[in-house]
Scaffold this motif. Sequence first.
Motif, short mmCIF file in Angstrom:
data_model
loop_
_atom_site.label_atom_id
_atom_site.label_comp_id
_atom_site.label_asym_id
_atom_site.label_seq_id
_atom_site.Cartn_x
_atom_site.Cartn_y
_atom_site.Cartn_z
N THR A 37 12.94 -9.36 3.65
CA THR A 37 13.32 -10.51 3.86
C THR A 37 13.72 -10.77 5.32
OG1 THR A 37 15.65 -10.47 3.26
CG2 THR A 37 13.85 -11.07 1.37
N ALA A 38 13.58 -9.96 6.29
CA ALA A 38 13.91 -9.97 7.63
C ALA A 38 15.22 -10.06 7.93
CB ALA A 38 13.09 -10.88 8.35
N GLY A 39 16.17 -9.58 6.86
CA GLY A 39 17.62 -10.17 6.97
C GLY A 39 18.07 -11.27 6.40
N LEU A 40 17.19 -12.23 6.11
CA LEU A 40 17.58 -13.41 5.27
C LEU A 40 18.56 -12.99 4.06
CD1 LEU A 40 17.45 -16.50 4.81
CD2 LEU A 40 15.48 -15.92 3.46
N ILE A 41 18.21 -11.80 3.25
CA ILE A 41 19.06 -11.18 2.53
C ILE A 41 19.51 -9.86 3.01
CG2 ILE A 41 19.25 -10.40 0.00
CD1 ILE A 41 16.95 -12.50 -0.63
N VAL A 42 20.71 -9.46 2.93
CA VAL A 42 21.43 -8.27 3.52
C VAL A 42 21.90 -7.48 2.26
CG1 VAL A 42 22.82 -7.17 4.77
CG2 VAL A 42 21.82 -9.20 5.54
N ASP A 43 21.14 -6.77 1.72
CA ASP A 43 21.80 -5.58 0.72
C ASP A 43 22.90 -4.60 0.92
OD1 ASP A 43 19.57 -6.73 -1.06
OD2 ASP A 43 18.22 -5.05 -0.15
N ALA A 66 0.79 -1.21 0.00
CA ALA A 66 0.03 0.19 -0.14
C ALA A 66 1.04 1.19 0.00
CB ALA A 66 -0.79 0.10 1.35
N PHE A 67 1.94 1.15 0.75
CA PHE A 67 2.73 2.22 0.85
C PHE A 67 3.42 2.60 -0.58
CE2 PHE A 67 7.43 3.80 0.94
CZ PHE A 67 7.10 5.21 1.45
N LEU A 68 4.05 1.43 -1.18
CA LEU A 68 4.69 1.87 -2.51
C LEU A 68 3.72 2.21 -3.54
CD1 LEU A 68 7.21 -1.20 -2.25
CD2 LEU A 68 7.75 0.96 -2.11
N ALA A 69 2.52 1.89 -3.44
CA ALA A 69 1.67 2.01 -4.48
C ALA A 69 1.12 3.70 -4.23
CB ALA A 69 0.28 1.24 -4.33
N SER A 70 1.47 4.42 -3.05
CA SER A 70 0.99 5.51 -2.97
C SER A 70 2.03 6.56 -3.57
CB SER A 70 0.82 5.88 -1.39
OG SER A 70 1.97 5.89 -0.85
N ASP A 71 1.53 7.61 -3.63
CA ASP A 71 2.24 8.74 -3.93
C ASP A 71 3.55 8.97 -2.84
OD1 ASP A 71 0.82 9.13 -6.14
OD2 ASP A 71 -0.46 10.66 -5.28
N ASN A 72 3.40 8.80 -1.69
CA ASN A 72 4.37 8.80 -0.68
C ASN A 72 5.83 7.99 -1.14
OD1 ASN A 72 2.72 10.30 0.78
ND2 ASN A 72 2.74 8.71 2.67
N ALA A 73 5.58 7.17 -2.07
CA ALA A 73 6.75 6.53 -2.69
C ALA A 73 7.06 6.81 -3.94
CB ALA A 73 6.64 5.07 -2.56
N SER A 74 6.99 8.12 -4.33
CA SER A 74 7.02 8.52 -5.58
C SER A 74 8.41 8.60 -6.27
CB SER A 74 6.41 10.13 -5.65
OG SER A 74 7.20 10.87 -5.06
N ALA A 75 9.45 8.44 -5.35
CA ALA A 75 10.77 8.46 -5.86
C ALA A 75 11.30 7.09 -6.13
CB ALA A 75 11.87 9.04 -4.85
N MET A 76 10.62 5.99 -5.83
CA MET A 76 10.77 4.67 -5.58
C MET A 76 10.47 4.03 -6.87
SD MET A 76 10.09 3.94 -1.58
CE MET A 76 11.26 2.45 -1.69
N THR A 77 11.46 3.71 -7.75
CA THR A 77 11.08 2.83 -8.90
C THR A 77 12.26 1.91 -9.51
OG1 THR A 77 10.10 2.99 -11.32
CG2 THR A 77 11.66 4.66 -10.60
N GLY A 78 11.98 0.98 -10.25
CA GLY A 78 12.94 0.03 -10.76
C GLY A 78 13.79 -0.53 -9.65
N MET A 79 13.09 -0.90 -8.29
CA MET A 79 13.64 -1.40 -7.23
C MET A 79 12.87 -2.40 -6.60
SD MET A 79 11.35 -0.21 -5.06
CE MET A 79 11.90 -0.22 -3.21
N VAL A 80 13.57 -3.16 -5.85
CA VAL A 80 13.10 -4.26 -5.12
C VAL A 80 12.98 -4.08 -3.60
CG1 VAL A 80 13.29 -7.00 -4.51
CG2 VAL A 80 13.75 -5.88 -6.94
N ALA A 81 11.97 -3.83 -3.11
CA ALA A 81 11.90 -3.68 -1.77
C ALA A 81 12.16 -4.95 -0.85
CB ALA A 81 10.41 -3.44 -1.23
N ASN A 82 13.09 -4.74 -0.14
CA ASN A 82 13.71 -6.12 0.82
C ASN A 82 12.80 -6.10 1.82
OD1 ASN A 82 14.97 -8.20 1.89
ND2 ASN A 82 17.29 -7.15 1.87
#
Length: 263
Positions: free
Chosen positions: A257-263, A239-255
């Motif tokens: 994974t609870a630390g299973l994968i550390v970016d 819901a957050f990523l679909a909103s205008d509050n996330a307008s700068a976020m694109t082409g990305m993968v929101a992680n």
Amino acid sequence: MLLVGKNAVVYGAGGTVGSAVARAFARNGARVFLTARNPETIEALAREIVEAGGSAETAQVDALDEVAVEGHLDAARTAAGSVDVSFNAIGIAQQGIQGIPLTELSVEAFVRPIVTYTKAHFVTARAAGRLMTGQRSGVIMMHTPEAARLGVPLVGGMGPAWAALEGLNRSLSAEFGRHGIRAVCIRTTAMVETFTVDVVYGLHAEAIGITRDQFSNLMTRLSHRRRPTTLHELADVAAFLASDNASAMTGMVANLTAGLIVD
């Protein structure tokens, strides 16, 4: 209420992930258009959303059917005035795909998820991109598990399929970004609330000779939080990523994974 005035289409809304995301979209004010191959699987969800004060409509749509997808999007735009969010949450049965060594896996079983997932996501994303380009706005969304990034044994073609979706997500952003369209992916651990993970854990447990609970505990211990992602966490971030509050976020993968994968 992050999505007031937004109209969202959810493919595979009859599944556990799709229904959770649809509820979160509606809870945040979006008008949701629920689709599934079997409309009976989404009628109860639509009633639940409406009874809670939200707005929901249903339609029978196969995400692999180009004509059906584009026709439904046109109808949704006509009814609502715009389509602001497209979330693809389709899934396929995992029996005969996971829990089998690659040396014993048939070509057909290996290719099935790669073809199905990439085709369905391309069909829905292309249709959304065509429509949203005219609007100069919109968000195209998808979900992948941790195997999209990690080297995981016994997942057959699922790992390559999910990795391909994350690659597609980047391509969508690169091509559609200048038209005001964002493309985002959410990556989670397996989620114990889903029916699919129960099946998958069983397949993997049997393949390595342990119980399903032992396999679940093993996977849980791999994350920093010692617990998997929850459906509620996934849906709220969607819901957050679909909103205008996330307008700068694109082409990305929101992680997620609870630390299973550390970016």
